[in-house]
Enzyme design. Structure first.
Site, PDB file in Angstrom:
ATOM      1  N   GLU A 131      -2.550  -7.114   7.320  1.00  0.00           N
ATOM      2  CA  GLU A 131      -1.265  -6.957   7.975  1.00  0.00           C
ATOM      3  C   GLU A 131      -1.214  -7.750   9.286  1.00  0.00           C
ATOM      4  O   GLU A 131      -2.251  -8.145   9.830  1.00  0.00           O
ATOM      5  CB  GLU A 131      -0.999  -5.467   8.253  1.00  0.00           C
ATOM      6  CG  GLU A 131       0.356  -5.155   8.885  1.00  0.00           C
ATOM      7  CD  GLU A 131       1.565  -5.621   8.075  1.00  0.00           C
ATOM      8  OE1 GLU A 131       1.681  -6.845   7.818  1.00  0.00           O
ATOM      9  OE2 GLU A 131       2.409  -4.766   7.720  1.00  0.00           O
ATOM     10  N   HIS A 142       0.823  -1.212   0.000  1.00  0.00           N
ATOM     11  CA  HIS A 142       0.000   0.000   0.000  1.00  0.00           C
ATOM     12  C   HIS A 142       0.858   1.263   0.000  1.00  0.00           C
ATOM     13  O   HIS A 142       2.032   1.251   0.396  1.00  0.00           O
ATOM     14  CB  HIS A 142      -0.930   0.006   1.213  1.00  0.00           C
ATOM     15  CG  HIS A 142      -0.202   0.022   2.531  1.00  0.00           C
ATOM     16  ND1 HIS A 142       0.355   1.164   3.077  1.00  0.00           N
ATOM     17  CD2 HIS A 142       0.078  -0.973   3.410  1.00  0.00           C
ATOM     18  CE1 HIS A 142       0.932   0.884   4.226  1.00  0.00           C
ATOM     19  NE2 HIS A 142       0.785  -0.411   4.456  1.00  0.00           N
TER      20      HIS A 142
END
Length: 335
Positions: free
Chosen positions: A161, A73
């Protein structure tokens, strides 16, 4: 983590498989999948007709994707201000304006790479973590592709994550991260969260889903069987190296040598000449060394360039360097 520097030596201009590395012998690849594994069609008088059905199914399998592209990201609010995690839940952390620009630029870089293939029927299919910063990354990255080029997308919670806990105490997190360096990046579990080993377990489940999707061509639009599909996985700084570790069967020690990907950066697994995915098809040796790949890992990537699905690497560099009681003996193992 610090970026590794790479200074070429005279030996580095040789193909990796021809270099002299302590404890390693040259790679010997098998010629065909049949030479790798010979499965008998009977067990005494018992016959297994379903094996014939599987063989016929394999001949009509859809083409595998040309690439699997891993995207971290763009820059998030947490990347520039760690105190954000004390006020905002990790899954709700947004991109910064810089992060949005990084994501859009990443999309155009991916498109440019794909268009260099010269194919007219290429498409992309996305797997994305459900965190806000990855969803926003995909929205901005996706601006590089018109609707006809996007075969689909799937939100995939297993590629989120590493969980560090709920609302984080900033000072406690600093202590925990210091302890992680002493204990080991892979096995240290945050008190209210996960270890990288926990991430590995769920990534393993995702990998199996991904392999099944590839095998049946789930991402192919109805009636199409294009070999120019590109899978794009939008995920996070720890989850993506763990995915690579699982895919290529890297060791814990090898994982802990890896450096973080930058925000908005990509790692490309491209299909090699034999049909397996290799990092060396797109990246240079120097780029992979900077990411943290060792000689052993690079040798295996070179083997992946030409190996076929189902072939075995009988001269496994990891085994050759792990055992110290033999020197030039042959070593046979499944890699």
């Amino acid at each position: 983590m610090a970026t590794l520097t790479f200074t070429p030596s005279p030996a580095s201009y040789l193909p990796l498989s021809q270099r002299k590395i302590a404890g390693l012998s040259p790679i010997q690849c098998l010629g065909t999948p049949k030479e790798a594994i010979r499965i008998p069609s009977s067990n005494g008088k018992a016959m297994f007709p379903e094996k014939g059905l599987l063989a016929r199914a394999e001949t009509s399998s859809p083409p595998t994707p040309r690439r699997i592209i891993l995207v971290r990201h763009g820059q998030s609010e947490g990347n520039v201000d760690e105190s954000a995690y004390t006020r905002v839940a990790d899954p709700k952390i947004s991109l910064t304006e810089k992060g949005k620009a990084e994501a859009e630029e990443c999309g155009w870089r991916i498109r440019e790479m794909i268009e260099k293939d010269g194919a007219d029927d290429w498409k992309v299919y996305f797997y994305v973590s459900p965190y806000k910063r990855t969803l926003e990354t995909l929205q901005h990255l996706g601006r590089a592709f018109e609707r006809s080029r996007i075969a689909g997308m799937r939100e995939e919670p297993r590629i989120r994550e590493q969980d560090f806990g709920n609302f984080q105490d900033r000072e406690k997190m600093r202590v925990d991260k210091a302890l992680r360096l002493r204990y080991g990046r892979f096995f240290y579990r945050f008190p209210e969260g996960e270890s990288a080993a926990d991430v590995y377990d769920r990534i393993t489940g995702f990998r199996e889903t991904l392999r099944a999707d590839i095998d049946i061509g789930r991402f192919q639009p109805p009636g199409e069987r294009s070999p120019n599909m590109n899978l794009i996985i939008v995920s996070h700084g720890l989850a993506l190296p763990v995915f690579l570790m699982r895919w290529y069967k890297w060791t814990v020690e090898q994982f802990e040598r890896l450096n973080n990907m930058g925000n908005g950066n990509i790692i490309v697994m491209e299909k090699g000449y034999g049909g397996r995915y290799s990092l060396l098809m797109h990246h240079t040796e120097e780029e992979l060394r900077e990411f943290g790949l060792t000689d052993e890992m690079l040798i295996n990537q070179e083997w992946q360039n030409t190996a076929r699905p189902g072939e075995l690497n009988y001269d496994c560099p990891v085994v050759n360097s792990f055992f110290t009681h033999f020197e030039d003996e042959g070593c046979r193992t499944l890699y």
